[in-house]
Design a protein around this motif. Structure first.
Motif, PDB file in Angstrom:
ATOM      1  N   LEU A   1      -2.919  -4.853  14.295  1.00  0.00           N
ATOM      2  CA  LEU A   1      -3.896  -3.818  13.960  1.00  0.00           C
ATOM      3  C   LEU A   1      -3.702  -3.347  12.523  1.00  0.00           C
ATOM      4  CD1 LEU A   1      -6.128  -1.802  14.597  1.00  0.00           C
ATOM      5  CD2 LEU A   1      -4.396  -0.342  15.681  1.00  0.00           C
ATOM      6  N   LEU A   2      -2.473  -3.052  12.140  1.00  0.00           N
ATOM      7  CA  LEU A   2      -2.207  -2.585  10.781  1.00  0.00           C
ATOM      8  C   LEU A   2      -2.549  -3.671   9.758  1.00  0.00           C
ATOM      9  CD1 LEU A   2      -1.124  -0.330   8.951  1.00  0.00           C
ATOM     10  CD2 LEU A   2       1.167  -1.313   9.248  1.00  0.00           C
ATOM     11  N   ALA A   3      -2.177  -4.920  10.040  1.00  0.00           N
ATOM     12  CA  ALA A   3      -2.472  -6.020   9.114  1.00  0.00           C
ATOM     13  C   ALA A   3      -3.977  -6.194   8.952  1.00  0.00           C
ATOM     14  CB  ALA A   3      -1.832  -7.313   9.617  1.00  0.00           C
ATOM     15  N   HIS A   4      -4.710  -6.048  10.028  1.00  0.00           N
ATOM     16  CA  HIS A   4      -6.171  -6.203   9.978  1.00  0.00           C
ATOM     17  C   HIS A   4      -6.789  -5.143   9.077  1.00  0.00           C
ATOM     18  CE1 HIS A   4      -9.982  -7.718  11.609  1.00  0.00           C
ATOM     19  NE2 HIS A   4     -10.388  -6.466  11.643  1.00  0.00           N
ATOM     20  N   LEU A   5      -6.329  -3.912   9.198  1.00  0.00           N
ATOM     21  CA  LEU A   5      -6.862  -2.823   8.385  1.00  0.00           C
ATOM     22  C   LEU A   5      -6.453  -2.968   6.920  1.00  0.00           C
ATOM     23  CD1 LEU A   5      -6.230   0.170  10.822  1.00  0.00           C
ATOM     24  CD2 LEU A   5      -8.446  -0.838  10.253  1.00  0.00           C
ATOM     25  N   LEU A   6      -5.182  -3.334   6.679  1.00  0.00           N
ATOM     26  CA  LEU A   6      -4.697  -3.431   5.305  1.00  0.00           C
ATOM     27  C   LEU A   6      -5.337  -4.591   4.550  1.00  0.00           C
ATOM     28  CD1 LEU A   6      -0.867  -2.651   5.550  1.00  0.00           C
ATOM     29  CD2 LEU A   6      -2.739  -1.117   4.930  1.00  0.00           C
ATOM     30  N   ALA A   7      -5.750  -5.624   5.283  1.00  0.00           N
ATOM     31  CA  ALA A   7      -6.383  -6.770   4.628  1.00  0.00           C
ATOM     32  C   ALA A   7      -7.781  -6.431   4.127  1.00  0.00           C
ATOM     33  CB  ALA A   7      -6.440  -7.954   5.586  1.00  0.00           C
TER      34      ALA A   7
ATOM     35  N   VAL B   1       0.855  -1.176   0.000  1.00  0.00           N
ATOM     36  CA  VAL B   1       0.000   0.000   0.000  1.00  0.00           C
ATOM     37  C   VAL B   1       0.896   1.232   0.000  1.00  0.00           C
ATOM     38  CG1 VAL B   1      -1.829   1.258   1.203  1.00  0.00           C
ATOM     39  CG2 VAL B   1      -1.770  -1.232   1.294  1.00  0.00           C
ATOM     40  N   GLY B   2       0.867   1.969  -1.107  1.00  0.00           N
ATOM     41  CA  GLY B   2       1.736   3.132  -1.197  1.00  0.00           C
ATOM     42  C   GLY B   2       3.185   2.736  -1.022  1.00  0.00           C
ATOM     43  N   ARG B   3       3.826   3.305  -0.023  1.00  0.00           N
ATOM     44  CA  ARG B   3       5.247   3.047   0.230  1.00  0.00           C
ATOM     45  C   ARG B   3       5.468   1.926   1.240  1.00  0.00           C
ATOM     46  NH1 ARG B   3       5.935   8.773   2.295  1.00  0.00           N
ATOM     47  NH2 ARG B   3       7.950   8.026   3.052  1.00  0.00           N
ATOM     48  N   LEU B   4       4.384   1.254   1.620  1.00  0.00           N
ATOM     49  CA  LEU B   4       4.478   0.201   2.629  1.00  0.00           C
ATOM     50  C   LEU B   4       4.341  -1.180   2.003  1.00  0.00           C
ATOM     51  CD1 LEU B   4       2.156   1.622   5.444  1.00  0.00           C
ATOM     52  CD2 LEU B   4       4.623   1.918   5.205  1.00  0.00           C
ATOM     53  N   ARG B   5       5.075  -2.133   2.591  1.00  0.00           N
ATOM     54  CA  ARG B   5       4.934  -3.538   2.201  1.00  0.00           C
ATOM     55  C   ARG B   5       4.873  -4.355   3.479  1.00  0.00           C
ATOM     56  NH1 ARG B   5       7.607  -8.354   1.030  1.00  0.00           N
ATOM     57  NH2 ARG B   5       6.925  -9.378  -0.906  1.00  0.00           N
ATOM     58  N   LEU B   6       3.709  -4.962   3.739  1.00  0.00           N
ATOM     59  CA  LEU B   6       3.517  -5.748   4.949  1.00  0.00           C
ATOM     60  C   LEU B   6       3.352  -7.209   4.581  1.00  0.00           C
ATOM     61  CD1 LEU B   6       1.434  -4.880   8.045  1.00  0.00           C
ATOM     62  CD2 LEU B   6       0.958  -7.034   6.872  1.00  0.00           C
ATOM     63  N   ASP B   7       4.169  -8.050   5.211  1.00  0.00           N
ATOM     64  CA  ASP B   7       4.124  -9.494   4.966  1.00  0.00           C
ATOM     65  C   ASP B   7       3.606 -10.176   6.234  1.00  0.00           C
ATOM     66  OD1 ASP B   7       4.655 -12.235   4.683  1.00  0.00           O
ATOM     67  OD2 ASP B   7       6.402 -11.865   3.425  1.00  0.00           O
TER      68      ASP B   7
ATOM     69  N   SER C   1      -2.389   6.136  16.952  1.00  0.00           N
ATOM     70  CA  SER C   1      -1.446   7.256  17.062  1.00  0.00           C
ATOM     71  C   SER C   1      -0.007   6.769  16.969  1.00  0.00           C
ATOM     72  CB  SER C   1      -1.678   7.987  18.384  1.00  0.00           C
ATOM     73  OG  SER C   1      -0.751   9.024  18.561  1.00  0.00           O
ATOM     74  N   GLN C   2       0.295   5.636  17.626  1.00  0.00           N
ATOM     75  CA  GLN C   2       1.649   5.095  17.566  1.00  0.00           C
ATOM     76  C   GLN C   2       2.019   4.664  16.149  1.00  0.00           C
ATOM     77  OE1 GLN C   2       1.203   3.265  22.057  1.00  0.00           O
ATOM     78  NE2 GLN C   2       1.896   1.900  20.456  1.00  0.00           N
ATOM     79  N   LEU C   3       1.086   4.009  15.460  1.00  0.00           N
ATOM     80  CA  LEU C   3       1.354   3.594  14.085  1.00  0.00           C
ATOM     81  C   LEU C   3       1.608   4.803  13.192  1.00  0.00           C
ATOM     82  CD1 LEU C   3      -1.215   0.691  13.600  1.00  0.00           C
ATOM     83  CD2 LEU C   3       1.269   0.512  13.349  1.00  0.00           C
TER      84      LEU C   3
ATOM     85  N   ARG D   1     -14.291   1.277  16.970  1.00  0.00           N
ATOM     86  CA  ARG D   1     -13.287   0.926  17.975  1.00  0.00           C
ATOM     87  C   ARG D   1     -13.623  -0.395  18.672  1.00  0.00           C
ATOM     88  NH1 ARG D   1     -13.824   6.208  17.386  1.00  0.00           N
ATOM     89  NH2 ARG D   1     -11.963   7.553  17.425  1.00  0.00           N
ATOM     90  N   GLU D   2     -14.900  -0.601  18.986  1.00  0.00           N
ATOM     91  CA  GLU D   2     -15.278  -1.840  19.657  1.00  0.00           C
ATOM     92  C   GLU D   2     -15.076  -3.051  18.740  1.00  0.00           C
ATOM     93  OE1 GLU D   2     -17.218   0.866  19.591  1.00  0.00           O
ATOM     94  OE2 GLU D   2     -16.807   1.559  21.627  1.00  0.00           O
ATOM     95  N   GLN D   3     -15.319  -2.864  17.445  1.00  0.00           N
ATOM     96  CA  GLN D   3     -15.049  -3.943  16.492  1.00  0.00           C
ATOM     97  C   GLN D   3     -13.570  -4.315  16.508  1.00  0.00           C
ATOM     98  OE1 GLN D   3     -16.909  -1.996  12.925  1.00  0.00           O
ATOM     99  NE2 GLN D   3     -17.470  -4.107  12.459  1.00  0.00           N
ATOM    100  N   LEU D   4     -12.715  -3.302  16.505  1.00  0.00           N
ATOM    101  CA  LEU D   4     -11.272  -3.561  16.491  1.00  0.00           C
ATOM    102  C   LEU D   4     -10.821  -4.220  17.785  1.00  0.00           C
ATOM    103  CD1 LEU D   4     -10.068  -0.299  14.741  1.00  0.00           C
ATOM    104  CD2 LEU D   4     -10.009  -2.614  13.793  1.00  0.00           C
ATOM    105  N   LEU D   5     -11.375  -3.791  18.917  1.00  0.00           N
ATOM    106  CA  LEU D   5     -11.039  -4.454  20.177  1.00  0.00           C
ATOM    107  C   LEU D   5     -11.393  -5.939  20.111  1.00  0.00           C
ATOM    108  CD1 LEU D   5     -12.158  -1.897  22.910  1.00  0.00           C
ATOM    109  CD2 LEU D   5      -9.845  -2.737  22.516  1.00  0.00           C
ATOM    110  N   SER D   6     -12.539  -6.254  19.551  1.00  0.00           N
ATOM    111  CA  SER D   6     -12.974  -7.643  19.460  1.00  0.00           C
ATOM    112  C   SER D   6     -12.142  -8.439  18.467  1.00  0.00           C
ATOM    113  CB  SER D   6     -14.451  -7.687  19.061  1.00  0.00           C
ATOM    114  OG  SER D   6     -14.879  -9.009  18.864  1.00  0.00           O
ATOM    115  N   GLN D   7     -11.882  -7.868  17.296  1.00  0.00           N
ATOM    116  CA  GLN D   7     -11.263  -8.615  16.201  1.00  0.00           C
ATOM    117  C   GLN D   7      -9.739  -8.640  16.264  1.00  0.00           C
ATOM    118  OE1 GLN D   7     -13.007  -6.855  12.681  1.00  0.00           O
ATOM    119  NE2 GLN D   7     -15.077  -7.305  13.386  1.00  0.00           N
ATOM    120  N   VAL D   8      -9.138  -7.623  16.855  1.00  0.00           N
ATOM    121  CA  VAL D   8      -7.673  -7.563  16.930  1.00  0.00           C
ATOM    122  C   VAL D   8      -7.177  -7.916  18.319  1.00  0.00           C
ATOM    123  CG1 VAL D   8      -5.635  -6.090  16.650  1.00  0.00           C
ATOM    124  CG2 VAL D   8      -7.582  -5.843  15.078  1.00  0.00           C
TER     125      VAL D   8
END
Length: 228
Positions: free
Chosen positions: A163-169, A135-141, A201-203, A177-184
């Motif tokens: 968290l990043l992998a979940h969003l990029l997929a 995605v753009g300048r990022l490559r996540l494996d 914020s950290q990402l 936010r509650e969905q992410l707490l449950s799924q990640v």
């Protein structure tokens, strides 16, 4: 012999709390080693290589936030679950920013603590079936659990990576936010929804202008098609 679920390091200066944590973790098949101060706990983490650390923030001498900072500075990404008092919100947020993976607040249920330990270990060991995301300048494996920005590696904590992998997929999909707490994170607690904001914020701080994470005001977050 260490039980098959691995060794959990408990760093807690209140003996009755440490004993309770040991009891409930042992019942679930974990080996448990306890230390009562931060310096001894940090040395034990380096020596014993536990599968997870349950870390009190308010330790004598070397406190929990400094423990976490030193652990991560040594490139040790062992999952850390903070144990905090209700009036330690600033320290709790700082601990998350320094690389802790989760927290529980005193007074807490020992069963909840065990559930949090299990959840963070599931996140660490969870097999990733999704392919490489560029995605753009990022490559996540996901399989190798690596992230590169402009060809250079970016170090992420277990939770940041998941968290990043979940969003990029799922580019373009908006998650509350509650969905992410449950799924990640592996649990859903509406009171903890600010944790998601801290990790986003950290990402963003680590990825800079290559971050693909978009805020959907009043809803949550999604990943854009590019890092712009």
């Amino acid at each position: 012999m260490t039980p098959s679920k691995g060794l959990v390091l408990v760093v807690e200066d209140e003996r009755h709390i440490a004993d309770l944590q040991r009891l409930y973790l042992a019942r679930e098949g974990f080996g448990v080693h306890t230390e009562s101060d931060g310096a001894a706990g940090l040395e034990a983490a380096r020596r014993l290589r536990p599968v997870a650390v349950v870390l009190d923030i308010g330790l004598p001498g070397l406190d929990g936030t400094e423990f976490c900072r030193r652990l991560r500075a040594a490139d040790d990404w062992t999952p850390v679950i903070l144990v905090t008092a209700r009036d330690e919100e600033a320290d709790r947020i700082l601990g998350l920013e320094l690389g802790a993976d989760d927290y529980v607040t005193k007074p807490f249920s020992p069963r909840e603590l065990v559930a949090r330990v299990k959840a963070v270990l599931r996140r660490t060991a969870r097999p990733q079936a999704d392919g490489v995301h560029t995605v753009g300048r990022l490559r996540l494996d996901p399989l190798r659990r690596t992230l590169h920005r402009d060809g250079e590696p970016v170090e992420l904590t277990t939770t940041e990576f998941n968290l990043l992998a979940h969003l990029l997929a799922r580019p373009g999909q908006v998650f509350g936010r509650e969905q992410l707490l449950s799924q990640v994170w592996g649990y859903a607690d509406y009171r903890d929804s600010r944790v998601v904001d801290v990790y986003v914020s950290q990402l963003r701080a680590k990825l800079g202008d290559a971050s693909p994470i978009r805020t959907v005001r009043g809803v949550g977050y999604s990943a854009q098609e590019s890092g712009r």
